[in-house]
Design an enzyme around this catalytic site. Structure first.
Site, short mmCIF file in Angstrom:
data_model
loop_
_atom_site.label_atom_id
_atom_site.label_comp_id
_atom_site.label_asym_id
_atom_site.label_seq_id
_atom_site.Cartn_x
_atom_site.Cartn_y
_atom_site.Cartn_z
CG PHE A 101 -0.35 0.18 2.53
CD1 PHE A 101 -0.25 1.44 3.10
CD2 PHE A 101 0.15 -0.90 3.22
CE1 PHE A 101 0.32 1.61 4.36
CE2 PHE A 101 0.73 -0.75 4.47
CZ PHE A 101 0.82 0.51 5.04
CB CYS A 102 1.51 3.96 -1.78
SG CYS A 102 0.36 4.00 -3.18
CD GLN A 103 -1.51 9.29 1.82
OE1 GLN A 103 -0.61 8.86 2.54
NE2 GLN A 103 -2.67 9.67 2.32
N GLY A 153 -2.39 4.76 -4.35
CA GLY A 153 -2.52 3.52 -5.10
C GLY A 153 -1.50 3.33 -6.21
N GLY A 164 1.54 1.42 -4.83
CA GLY A 164 1.06 0.11 -4.41
C GLY A 164 0.82 -0.80 -5.61
#
Length: 109
Positions: free
Chosen positions: A78-80, A82, A85
């Site tokens: 995951f990231c902030q 997408g 991610g």
């Protein structure tokens, strides 16, 4: 990136509650310093390819965690928003990891 498996926030909560998910936050260390999901391992997307190809002992020494195995289920990136991610999910797929997914969008839920 089409075809990348996604995990909804309710699914993620269920996997975390049952101890069945391994979370990898692929944001930068500076972003993670502001907060992340408890228990998530931070491997910035810029390091992910080399990290997933390391010997287990080198991975352990660098990240203070066990290296994910290619067959591990519920390896979730995951990231902030997408993008990273999704990039991480595609990279893991290319390296032969089979049980992966991404949470998208994390910030919007």
């Amino acid at each position: 990136m089409a075809g990348a498996p996604t995990v909804s926030l309710p699914e993620l909560r269920s996997l975390l509650a049952s101890g069945q998910a391994r979370l990898i936050d692929v944001r930068s260390r500076e972003e993670v310093a502001a907060g992340t999901i408890p228990g998530a391992l931070n491997i910035p997307v810029s390091e992910l390819e080399s990290a997933l190809q390391m010997e287990p002992a080198a991975f352990q020494a660098l990240y203070s965690a066990e290296k994910p195995k290619r067959e591990d289920e519920n390896l979730i990136f995951f990231c902030q928003v997408g993008k990273r991610g999704s990039q991480a999910t595609q990279l893991a797929r290319g390296l032969g990891y089979t049980g992966y997914g991404e949470v998208r969008p994390l910030a919007g839920e």
